[in-house]
Design a protein around this motif. Structure first.
Motif, PDB file in Angstrom:
ATOM      1  N   VAL A 162       0.862  -1.178   0.000  1.00 23.72           N
ATOM      2  CA  VAL A 162       0.000   0.000   0.000  1.00 23.72           C
ATOM      3  C   VAL A 162       0.903   1.235   0.000  1.00 23.72           C
ATOM      4  CG1 VAL A 162      -1.818   1.261   1.205  1.00 23.72           C
ATOM      5  CG2 VAL A 162      -1.784  -1.232   1.278  1.00 23.72           C
ATOM      6  N   LYS A 163       0.528   2.199  -0.880  1.00 20.81           N
ATOM      7  CA  LYS A 163       1.313   3.430  -0.943  1.00 20.81           C
ATOM      8  C   LYS A 163       0.354   4.618  -0.913  1.00 20.81           C
ATOM      9  CE  LYS A 163       3.636   2.324  -4.722  1.00 20.81           C
ATOM     10  NZ  LYS A 163       4.632   2.357  -5.801  1.00 20.81           N
ATOM     11  N   ARG A 164       0.850   5.724  -0.376  1.00 17.34           N
ATOM     12  CA  ARG A 164       0.053   6.944  -0.296  1.00 17.34           C
ATOM     13  C   ARG A 164       0.794   8.039  -1.054  1.00 17.34           C
ATOM     14  NH1 ARG A 164       0.321  11.317   2.922  1.00 17.34           N
ATOM     15  NH2 ARG A 164       1.940  10.361   4.214  1.00 17.34           N
ATOM     16  N   PHE A 165       0.016   8.830  -1.797  1.00 22.05           N
ATOM     17  CA  PHE A 165       0.653   9.910  -2.556  1.00 22.05           C
ATOM     18  C   PHE A 165       0.757  11.150  -1.681  1.00 22.05           C
ATOM     19  CE2 PHE A 165       0.731  13.414  -5.647  1.00 22.05           C
ATOM     20  CZ  PHE A 165       1.835  13.014  -6.381  1.00 22.05           C
ATOM     21  N   SER A 166       1.975  11.652  -1.550  1.00 23.16           N
ATOM     22  CA  SER A 166       2.201  12.818  -0.713  1.00 23.16           C
ATOM     23  C   SER A 166       2.041  14.081  -1.542  1.00 23.16           C
ATOM     24  CB  SER A 166       3.607  12.756  -0.117  1.00 23.16           C
ATOM     25  OG  SER A 166       3.924  14.005   0.454  1.00 23.16           O
ATOM     26  N   LYS A 167       1.130  14.950  -1.120  1.00 23.47           N
ATOM     27  CA  LYS A 167       0.909  16.207  -1.835  1.00 23.47           C
ATOM     28  C   LYS A 167       2.107  17.136  -1.677  1.00 23.47           C
ATOM     29  CE  LYS A 167      -2.281  20.119  -2.019  1.00 23.47           C
ATOM     30  NZ  LYS A 167      -3.518  20.711  -1.481  1.00 23.47           N
ATOM     31  N   VAL A 168       2.784  17.019  -0.556  1.00 26.20           N
ATOM     32  CA  VAL A 168       3.920  17.912  -0.289  1.00 26.20           C
ATOM     33  C   VAL A 168       5.147  17.461  -1.078  1.00 26.20           C
ATOM     34  CG1 VAL A 168       5.429  18.828   1.501  1.00 26.20           C
ATOM     35  CG2 VAL A 168       3.001  18.404   1.989  1.00 26.20           C
ATOM     36  N   ASP A 169       5.469  16.172  -0.942  1.00 30.70           N
ATOM     37  CA  ASP A 169       6.684  15.674  -1.602  1.00 30.70           C
ATOM     38  C   ASP A 169       6.439  15.269  -3.055  1.00 30.70           C
ATOM     39  OD1 ASP A 169       7.920  16.004   0.821  1.00 30.70           O
ATOM     40  OD2 ASP A 169       7.427  13.976   1.487  1.00 30.70           O
ATOM     41  N   SER A 208     -13.183   5.977  -4.290  1.00 35.25           N
ATOM     42  CA  SER A 208     -13.473   5.696  -5.699  1.00 35.25           C
ATOM     43  C   SER A 208     -12.193   5.294  -6.410  1.00 35.25           C
ATOM     44  CB  SER A 208     -14.035   6.938  -6.395  1.00 35.25           C
ATOM     45  OG  SER A 208     -15.083   7.482  -5.656  1.00 35.25           O
ATOM     46  N   GLN A 209     -12.387   4.460  -7.405  1.00 35.04           N
ATOM     47  CA  GLN A 209     -11.261   4.131  -8.285  1.00 35.04           C
ATOM     48  C   GLN A 209     -11.087   5.257  -9.302  1.00 35.04           C
ATOM     49  OE1 GLN A 209     -10.578   0.292 -10.098  1.00 35.04           O
ATOM     50  NE2 GLN A 209     -12.191  -0.562  -8.830  1.00 35.04           N
ATOM     51  N   ILE A 210      -9.865   5.627  -9.564  1.00 33.62           N
ATOM     52  CA  ILE A 210      -9.598   6.726 -10.476  1.00 33.62           C
ATOM     53  C   ILE A 210      -8.312   6.428 -11.229  1.00 33.62           C
ATOM     54  CG2 ILE A 210      -8.282   8.095  -8.803  1.00 33.62           C
ATOM     55  CD1 ILE A 210      -9.664  10.600  -9.971  1.00 33.62           C
ATOM     56  N   ASP A 211      -8.218   7.008 -12.388  1.00 30.73           N
ATOM     57  CA  ASP A 211      -6.978   6.895 -13.145  1.00 30.73           C
ATOM     58  C   ASP A 211      -5.829   7.460 -12.303  1.00 30.73           C
ATOM     59  OD1 ASP A 211      -5.319   6.677 -15.554  1.00 30.73           O
ATOM     60  OD2 ASP A 211      -5.366   8.867 -15.487  1.00 30.73           O
ATOM     61  N   VAL A 212      -4.720   6.767 -12.304  1.00 24.72           N
ATOM     62  CA  VAL A 212      -3.639   7.142 -11.390  1.00 24.72           C
ATOM     63  C   VAL A 212      -3.115   8.541 -11.699  1.00 24.72           C
ATOM     64  CG1 VAL A 212      -1.875   6.016 -12.806  1.00 24.72           C
ATOM     65  CG2 VAL A 212      -1.457   6.380 -10.381  1.00 24.72           C
ATOM     66  N   TYR A 213      -3.063   8.914 -12.979  1.00 25.44           N
ATOM     67  CA  TYR A 213      -2.582  10.263 -13.307  1.00 25.44           C
ATOM     68  C   TYR A 213      -3.576  11.317 -12.800  1.00 25.44           C
ATOM     69  CZ  TYR A 213       0.468   7.662 -16.460  1.00 25.44           C
ATOM     70  OH  TYR A 213       1.385   6.791 -16.980  1.00 25.44           O
ATOM     71  N   ALA A 214      -4.837  11.078 -13.066  1.00 18.02           N
ATOM     72  CA  ALA A 214      -5.847  12.018 -12.609  1.00 18.02           C
ATOM     73  C   ALA A 214      -5.889  12.052 -11.080  1.00 18.02           C
ATOM     74  CB  ALA A 214      -7.209  11.625 -13.172  1.00 18.02           C
ATOM     75  N   GLY A 215      -5.685  10.896 -10.468  1.00 23.99           N
ATOM     76  CA  GLY A 215      -5.705  10.832  -9.014  1.00 23.99           C
ATOM     77  C   GLY A 215      -4.588  11.667  -8.403  1.00 23.99           C
ATOM     78  N   ARG A 216      -3.411  11.618  -8.977  1.00 19.81           N
ATOM     79  CA  ARG A 216      -2.302  12.406  -8.438  1.00 19.81           C
ATOM     80  C   ARG A 216      -2.592  13.903  -8.558  1.00 19.81           C
ATOM     81  NH1 ARG A 216       2.939   9.418 -10.916  1.00 19.81           N
ATOM     82  NH2 ARG A 216       2.075  10.420 -12.762  1.00 19.81           N
ATOM     83  N   LEU A 217      -3.156  14.280  -9.711  1.00 20.32           N
ATOM     84  CA  LEU A 217      -3.497  15.701  -9.874  1.00 20.32           C
ATOM     85  C   LEU A 217      -4.608  16.102  -8.898  1.00 20.32           C
ATOM     86  CD1 LEU A 217      -3.422  16.116 -13.755  1.00 20.32           C
ATOM     87  CD2 LEU A 217      -1.853  17.117 -12.109  1.00 20.32           C
ATOM     88  N   ALA A 218      -5.556  15.195  -8.701  1.00 20.76           N
ATOM     89  CA  ALA A 218      -6.634  15.508  -7.763  1.00 20.76           C
ATOM     90  C   ALA A 218      -6.090  15.640  -6.341  1.00 20.76           C
ATOM     91  CB  ALA A 218      -7.700  14.413  -7.840  1.00 20.76           C
ATOM     92  N   ALA A 219      -5.132  14.778  -6.015  1.00 20.72           N
ATOM     93  CA  ALA A 219      -4.559  14.848  -4.677  1.00 20.72           C
ATOM     94  C   ALA A 219      -3.734  16.116  -4.487  1.00 20.72           C
ATOM     95  CB  ALA A 219      -3.697  13.613  -4.422  1.00 20.72           C
ATOM     96  N   PRO A 238       5.561  19.009 -13.444  1.00 15.53           N
ATOM     97  CA  PRO A 238       6.441  18.018 -12.809  1.00 15.53           C
ATOM     98  C   PRO A 238       6.139  16.601 -13.302  1.00 15.53           C
ATOM     99  CG  PRO A 238       5.543  19.503 -11.173  1.00 15.53           C
ATOM    100  CD  PRO A 238       4.849  19.810 -12.465  1.00 15.53           C
ATOM    101  N   VAL A 239       7.176  15.803 -13.395  1.00 16.45           N
ATOM    102  CA  VAL A 239       7.009  14.433 -13.883  1.00 16.45           C
ATOM    103  C   VAL A 239       6.073  13.650 -12.976  1.00 16.45           C
ATOM    104  CG1 VAL A 239       8.243  12.269 -14.243  1.00 16.45           C
ATOM    105  CG2 VAL A 239       9.224  14.407 -15.052  1.00 16.45           C
ATOM    106  N   THR A 240       6.161  13.932 -11.693  1.00 15.65           N
ATOM    107  CA  THR A 240       5.315  13.188 -10.750  1.00 15.65           C
ATOM    108  C   THR A 240       3.855  13.606 -10.842  1.00 15.65           C
ATOM    109  OG1 THR A 240       5.935  14.818  -9.101  1.00 15.65           O
ATOM    110  CG2 THR A 240       7.143  12.724  -9.101  1.00 15.65           C
ATOM    111  N   LEU A 241       3.601  14.704 -11.551  1.00 17.01           N
ATOM    112  CA  LEU A 241       2.210  15.137 -11.726  1.00 17.01           C
ATOM    113  C   LEU A 241       1.837  15.092 -13.211  1.00 17.01           C
ATOM    114  CD1 LEU A 241       1.968  18.124  -9.242  1.00 17.01           C
ATOM    115  CD2 LEU A 241       1.071  15.826  -8.965  1.00 17.01           C
ATOM    116  N   LYS A 242       2.342  14.105 -13.859  1.00 12.18           N
ATOM    117  CA  LYS A 242       2.053  13.964 -15.281  1.00 12.18           C
ATOM    118  C   LYS A 242       0.544  13.850 -15.482  1.00 12.18           C
ATOM    119  CE  LYS A 242       2.927  10.962 -19.196  1.00 12.18           C
ATOM    120  NZ  LYS A 242       3.452   9.667 -19.617  1.00 12.18           N
ATOM    121  N   PRO A 243      -0.024  14.672 -16.365  1.00 11.25           N
ATOM    122  CA  PRO A 243      -1.478  14.654 -16.539  1.00 11.25           C
ATOM    123  C   PRO A 243      -1.936  13.363 -17.231  1.00 11.25           C
ATOM    124  CG  PRO A 243      -0.503  16.654 -17.442  1.00 11.25           C
ATOM    125  CD  PRO A 243       0.605  15.702 -17.181  1.00 11.25           C
TER     126      PRO A 243
END
Lengths: 290, 646
Positions: A162-169, A208-219, A238-243
Motif C-alpha cells: 500500500v502506498k500513499r501519494f504525498s501532496k507535499v513531496d 473511488s477508483q480513479i486513473d492514477v494520473y488524474a488521481g495524483r493531480l486531484a490529490a 512536474p514528472v510526478t504530476l504527469k497529466p
C-alpha cells in the motif's frame, strides 16, 4: 524503425501490448512506446492494455487567428496515406515537413498557404481535420475534480503493498491498508494479488477508483507546481504530476513533438503551447502556476 | 367689427375642428400603422415558427437520412465483411484442401516410392536368385555334360575294347581257320600233287577279311535332349513362389539392458491368414492386413551380415531382406519400438545396427547430418559379437559428402524448402502491400517447376521467384511441382480500402461536458455527423452556417472556452464580448464545402439578423486574408439582399 512500427500497427489496426514486434521496437519497452504513440495521437490505449490505431487525422495547430494553415498528421500512417497526402499537397500547394524524433515516429507537418488550402488538402486526401486540435480536445474535457471515477468498497483482506501519494513531496510513500481505510482524504495505491488499484478517498467510508494520473493531480489540487513561460510558450509540469494521457496529448498536439524531459528540474516541458490553451490546461489540471 | 369677430370666431372654431380632425386622422393612422406593424410582426413570427418547424422537420428528415445512410453503410460494411469472411473461409478451405491433397499425394508418393523400392529390391533379389539359379543350372548342366561325355567315352572305350576283343577273337578264329585251311590245303595239295600234277588253279588258297561289329544306337542318342528332359527341381520350387518384404523390429530396453530383434513379415494382398515359416514353432497368424505377427529372431553374427530369406514351402511364399552394410531402424506410426527402414528420414529418430568396425565412421556421418551425438549401448544383452547398436540419430540435413557408398542409407537426402525473406511482415506469412517478400526455394532440383497462383514463376534479378501479380493484395500459393507448396498473403493497404474505424475511444471523458462527443486520437467526433467546435470564451459566441443556421456555443464552467455541438457545418464564428468594435471578431472557418452554402433552402431569418448585426459593427475578420474577407462579404451581401428584397 519506429515509422515501420507505426505502419505495422496501421496494418494490424489493433492488438495487445505484447504483440509489438521486438525488431521494430528499437530499444524502448512496449508500454512506453505505446504511451508515446498515444500522446502523438497515433493510437488509443484501452483500459485492458490493448491498443487500437486511430484513423488518420490532421490536428490543426492553432485557430484561424493564428493562421490555422499547418497541421500535424496523426493516426494511422501507411504508404497509401502518405501517397494520397503527397498528391493532395501537390494539387493545393501544400508542403510536407518531416521532423525526426528520437526512437519515435517522425512528426509530419502539413504546411498550406492558407487555412482554406489546408482544408482542401484534407478534403482531397480524405483525411479529416480537427480545427485547433489541442484547444478543442481540452475544451471537451472535464476538470480533474470531475474526472470520471468509480465508487467502490474499500479493499479488504491481504494486500501485497500500500502506498500513499504525498501532496507535499509529490511522490508515493509507504502506507498501510488500515491507514487507507481510516483516511478521510488522500490517494492510495494498493497492490492486490494480481494488479494495482488506485483509490481516492472522499470520506472515511467513501472511496473511488480513479486513473492514477488524474488521481495524483486531484490529490495535489491547488499546488503551485506549473511553470508557464509566455515568451517561449512553454508549459512545464512536474514528472510526478504527469497529466492523464488525453490532456498530455492536447498539449503535445500544439507542436506535434513529444514533451521534453527536463532532468534538472524533473519536469515535462510542452512546447509551443498557445496561452489560451495553457490556461485551459492549467484550469483542467487544478494546479496553479508557480 | 362684430362681423370680423364672428368670422374670426368661426375661423377659430373651424380651425380647431380641422385640427381636431387632423389629430384624429393622424391618431387613427398611427393606430392603423401600429396594428399593421403588429399584424406584420405576428405574421413574421408565425413565419419564423413555421420556418423553425420546417427546419426541424428538415433536420429530423436529415437525421433520418443520416441514420438510414449510416445503417446502410453499416449493412454494407457487414455485408462486405461477411463476404470477405466467406472468401477468407473459402480460401482457407481451399488452402486446407490443397494442403491435404498435397499431404495425401506426398504420402502416396512416399508409399509408391517405398513400394517401388520394395519392388525393385524384390526384383533385384529375384534377378540375383535367378542368376544364381541359372549359374547353378549351368554348373549342373556342365557337370551332367561332363558325366555324359565321360560315360560316352567309357562306353566308346568299352566298345573299342569289345571291338578289339572281337577283332582279336575273329583274327584268332581266322588264324585258326586259316591254319586249319592251310593244313587242309596242305593236305589237299599233297593229295592233289599226288593225284594231279597238271591242274594248278584248283589248288590256289582263299583268304577271307574278318567281320567288323558297329553299334548304330550311338548315332541316335542326344545328350542335349537328355539334359533338357532332365527335371530341374530348383526351377520347380521357384515357379509360382510369391515374394514379400521382411523387416526387423529392434526393441531396446535400457532398464534390463537388453536388445531384442524380431522378424516382421509383410502381408501383401493375397497372402494367407496363416503362414508356416518355422515348422518348429508352428504357424504364424496375420497381425493385420499389412503384416504378420512378429517372429522372434535369434540374432547371430551372421543374421544381418547378408541376405535374409525365409520361406513357407507349403504355400510357395518367400520373404526376403537384402544384404546391407548398416541397418537403420525408425519409429513408425502405429508400431512399437523401431522398425527397419531402407533409409533415414529428416527429423525422425533412428537407431542404427552396424558392424563394430563402422561405428566411428557412422558417428562422424551423423554429426555431418546435423544429428546429436549417437548413443551407444555397450554390453547390452542380445547383441552378437562384432555388432553395435547406435541410438539417437536425428538427421536434420543432407550429407554434404559421402565417400563410402555403403552408408548411403544414412543420408536423409535433400528437402525442398520454400522460404519468404525480407518484405514487411505484418503477420505470419502475411506482408504489407508494396513490401512483398522475396520467395526463395532451397534445394530445388532442376526438373521442378514453380507456380505462384496460376502463373508460372521465374527467378528475378534479386534471386527471388516472381510471377505476374505475385505482389498484388490477396493470398498467393507458391507451388513447386513436383514438391511442396506454401502460401503467403499480401495485405491491402487500408488507405486504399475502407480505411480505419473511428470509434469512441474515451467514452467517459468528453460526454461529461459535451453530450455525444467522443475523443479518438486527435479527433473530437460526434454521433450523427454533428460537429464539435471550440473557441475562445466570450459573452456571445455564435456559430453560423454558410447561408443558414445559427447556434450559440456554451461556455465551459471555468469560462476558459466556448464549446458547441453543431448539427451543421459551420462557416463562421462570431465572438463578441461587448458592443465595441474591438470587443468582437468574425472567424471564417474556411471550409470550401460550407462557404458556398446551399441555395435551395430559404434564407434563415436568424442567420440574416446575425450576419447583418455583425457586418454592421465592422468587427475584424480572421484570418485577415482577402479570401476570408471575400467569403464574409459574400455572406453579408446575401443577408442584405434578402432584407432588401423583402
Amino acid at each position: 524503425m519506429t515509422d515501420r512500427l507505426l505502419e505495422w500497427m496501421s496494418y494490424r489496426e489493433r492488438g495487445q501490448r505484447n504483440d509489438l514486434p521486438k525488431n521494430l521496437l528499437s530499444s524502448s519497452n512496449p508500454f512506453r512506446m505505446l504511451e508515446d504513440l498515444s500522446l502523438l495521437a497515433h493510437v488509443e490505449i484501452q483500459q485492458d492494455g490493448s491498443w487500437q490505431v486511430a484513423p488518420p487525422a490532421f490536428a490543426v495547430i492553432g485557430d484561424e487567428s493564428d493562421g490555422g494553415k499547418t497541421a500535424i498528421l496523426c493516426g494511422a500512417r501507411t504508404q497509401g496515406v502518405l501517397e494520397r497526402l503527397t498528391k493532395a499537397c501537390e494539387l493545393n500547394g501544400g508542403e510536407l515537413r518531416r521532423h525526426q524524433q528520437t526512437d519515435r515516429p517522425q512528426c509530419i507537418i502539413v504546411a498550406a498557404p492558407s487555412a482554406s488550402a489546408l482544408s482542401a488538402i484534407a478534403n482531397v486526401s480524405g483525411i479529416p481535420r480537427q480545427r485547433d486540435a489541442g484547444f478543442t480536445l481540452l475544451a471537451c474535457l472535464p476538470p480533474i475534480r470531475d474526472w470520471p471515477r468509480i465508487s467502490c468498497p474499500m479493499v479488504a483482506g491481504k494486500v501485497a503493498e500500500v502506498k500513499r501519494f504525498s501532496k507535499v513531496d509529490l511522490h508515493w510513500l509507504p502506507s498501510s491498508l488500515e491507514e487507507a481505510s481510516q483516511a478521510v482524504r488522500g490517494l492510495f495505491r494498493i497492490k492486490r494479488d494480481w494488479n494495482w488499484i488506485t483509490l481516492i478517498k472522499s470520506g472515511k467510508d467513501t472511496q473511488s477508483q480513479i486513473d492514477v494520473y488524474a488521481g495524483r493531480l486531484a490529490a495535489a489540487a491547488g499546488a503551485r507546481k506549473i511553470r508557464l513561460n509566455m515568451s517561449s510558450r512553454t508549459l512545464c509540469i512536474p514528472v510526478t504530476l504527469k497529466p492523464p494521457t488525453v490532456i498530455s496529448r492536447a498539449l503535445t498536439l500544439c507542436s506535434g513533438m513529444l514533451p521534453v524531459v527536463d532532468r534538472e528540474n524533473w519536469q515535462f516541458v510542452f512546447r509551443d503551447v498557445p496561452i489560451r490553451t495553457a490556461h485551459l490546461a492549467i484550469s483542467i489540471t487544478g494546479l496553479r502556476v508557480a | 367689427m362684430k362681423m370680423l369677430l364672428t368670422i374670426g370666431g368661426l375661423s377659430f372654431v373651424i380651425a380647431s375642428i380641422i385640427t381636431l380632425l387632423i389629430v384624429r386622422v393622424v391618431r387613427q393612422a398611427r393606430r392603423n400603422e401600429e396594428a399593421r406593424r403588429k399584424a406584420e410582426e405576428s405574421r413574421l413570427k408565425n413565419e419564423v415558427y413555421r420556418r423553425f418547424e420546417r427546419q426541424e422537420r428538415v433536420e429530423a428528415e436529415r437525421q433520418r437520412g443520416f441514420e438510414e445512410k449510416r445503417r446502410r453503410a453499416a449493412e454494407e460494411k457487414a455485408r462486405i465483411a461477411a463476404a470477405q469472411e466467406a472468401q477468407r473461409q473459402a480460401e482457407e478451405e481451399a488452402h486446407r484442401t490443397a494442403e491435404e491433397k498435397a499431404r495425401i499425394a506426398a504420402a502416396q508418393e512416399a508409399q509408391r516410392q517405398a513400394d517401388e523400392e520394395a519392388r525393385r529390391t524384390a526384383e533385384e533379389k529375384t534377378r540375383i536368385a535367378a542368376a544364381q539359379e541359372a549359374q547353378r543350372q549351368a554348373d549342373e548342366e556342365a557337370r551332367r555334360t561332363a558325366e555324359e561325355k565321360a560315360r560316352i567315352a567309357a562306353e566308346q572305350v568299352a566298345q573299342r575294347q569289345a571291338d578289339e576283343e572281337a577283332r582279336r577273337a575273329a583274327e584268332e578264329k581266322a588264324r585258326i581257320a586259316a591254319a586249319q585251311e592251310a593244313q587242309r590245303q596242305a593236305e589237299e595239295e599233297a593229295n592233289a600233287a599226288a593225284e594231279t600234277r597238271g591242274s594248278q588253279s584248283a589248288l590256289r588258297p582263299i583268304v577271307q577279311k574278318p567281320t567288323a561289329f558297329r553299334d548304330r544306337r550311338g548315332g541316335r542318342r542326344t545328350v542335349t535332349s537328355q539334359v533338357n528332359d532332365t527335371p530341374k527341381p530348383e526351377q520347380k520350387v521357384g515357379v509360382g513362389m510369391r515374394q514379400a518384404e521382411a523387416k526387423f523390429r529392434l526393441a531396446i530396453d535400457p532398464i534390463r539392458r537388453s536388445i531384442l530383434l524380431s522378424t516382421v513379415l509383410a502381408r501383401p494382398e493375397g497372402f494367407p491368414e496363416s503362414i508356416n515359416v518355422d515348422p518348429a514353432s508352428g504357424p504364424t497368424q496375420a497381425f493385420d492386413q499389412a503384416r504378420y505377427d512378429d517372429i522372434a529372431a535369434i540374432w547371430t553374427p551372421d543374421l544381418l551380415g547378408g541376405e535374409f530369406r525365409v520361406r513357407d514351402e507349403s504355400q510357395q511364399l518367400e520373404w526376403l531382406r537384402s544384404a546391407r552394410a548398416v541397418h537403420i531402424f525408425a519409429a513408425t506410426v502405429g508400431e512399437p519400438d523401431f522398425l527397419s527402414v531402407s533409409a533415414a528420414q529428416l527429423g525422425s529418430e533412428h537407431a542404427i545396427v552396424c558392424p563394430e568396425a563402422d561405428v566411428e565412421s557412422i558417428e562422424a556421418l551423423a554429426i555431418q547430418a546435423g544429428s546429436p551425438a549417437l548413443r551407444r549401448y555397450p554390453n547390452f544383452q542380445g547383441v552378437p559379437a562384432g555388432w553395435s547398436v547406435l541410438g539417437g540419430y536425428f538427421p536434420s540435413g543432407a550429407l554434404s559428402s559421402l565417400q563410402d557408398l555403403r552408408f548411403r542409407p544414412l543420408d536423409p537426402g535433400a528437402e525442398i524448402r520454400i522460404v519468404f525473406i525480407e518484405g514487411f511482415e505484418i503477420r505470419n506469412a502475411a506482408f504489407a502491400q508494396g513490401h512483398p517478400p522475396r520467395v526463395l526455394i532451397e534445394r530445388m532440383p532442376p526438373n521442378c517447376v514453380v507456380w505462384i497462383g496460376s502463373e508460372r514463376a521465374a527467378i528475378s534479378d534479386d534471386g527471388g521467384w516472381q510471377a505476374p501479380g505475385w505482389d498484388k493484395p490477396g493470398k498467393h500459393l507458391v507451388d513447386v511441382v513436383p514438391g511442396p507448396s506454401q502460401s503467403y498473403e499480401i495485405i491491402a493497404d487500408p488507405a486504399h480500402g475502407i480505411g480505419w474505424e473511428t470509434w469512441t475511444a474515451n467514452p467517459d471523458l468528453a460526454p461529461a461536458l459535451v453530450p455525444d462527443a467522443a475523443i479518438c486520437g486527435a479527433l473530437v467526433v460526434c454521433l450523427q455527423e454533428r460537429m464539435v467546435v471550440a473557441t475562445e470564451p466570450a459573452s456571445v459566441v455564435l456559430a453560423l452556417g454558410a447561408r443558414h443556421h445559427v447556434k450559440p456555443l456554451f461556455l465551459r464552467p471555468d469560462k476558459l472556452a466556448a464549446v458547441g455541438v453543431l448539427p451543421f457545418a459551420p462557416a463562421f464564428l462570431i465572438v463578441s464580448s461587448g458592443r465595441r468594435r474591438t470587443e468582437g471578431k468574425i472567424v471564417v472557418l474556411g471550409n470550401p464545402e460550407t462557404v458556398q452554402g446551399s441555395k435551395r433552402e430559404a434564407v434563415d431569418m436568424h442567420w440574416v439578423a446575425a450576419v447583418r448585426a455583425a457586418a454592421a459593427r465592422r468587427i475584424p475578420i480572421y484570418p485577415a486574408t482577402a479570401a476570408a474577407k471575400a467569403v464574409w462579404n459574400s455572406a453579408a451581401n446575401a443577408a442584405r439582399r434578402w432584407r432588401g428584397g423583402r
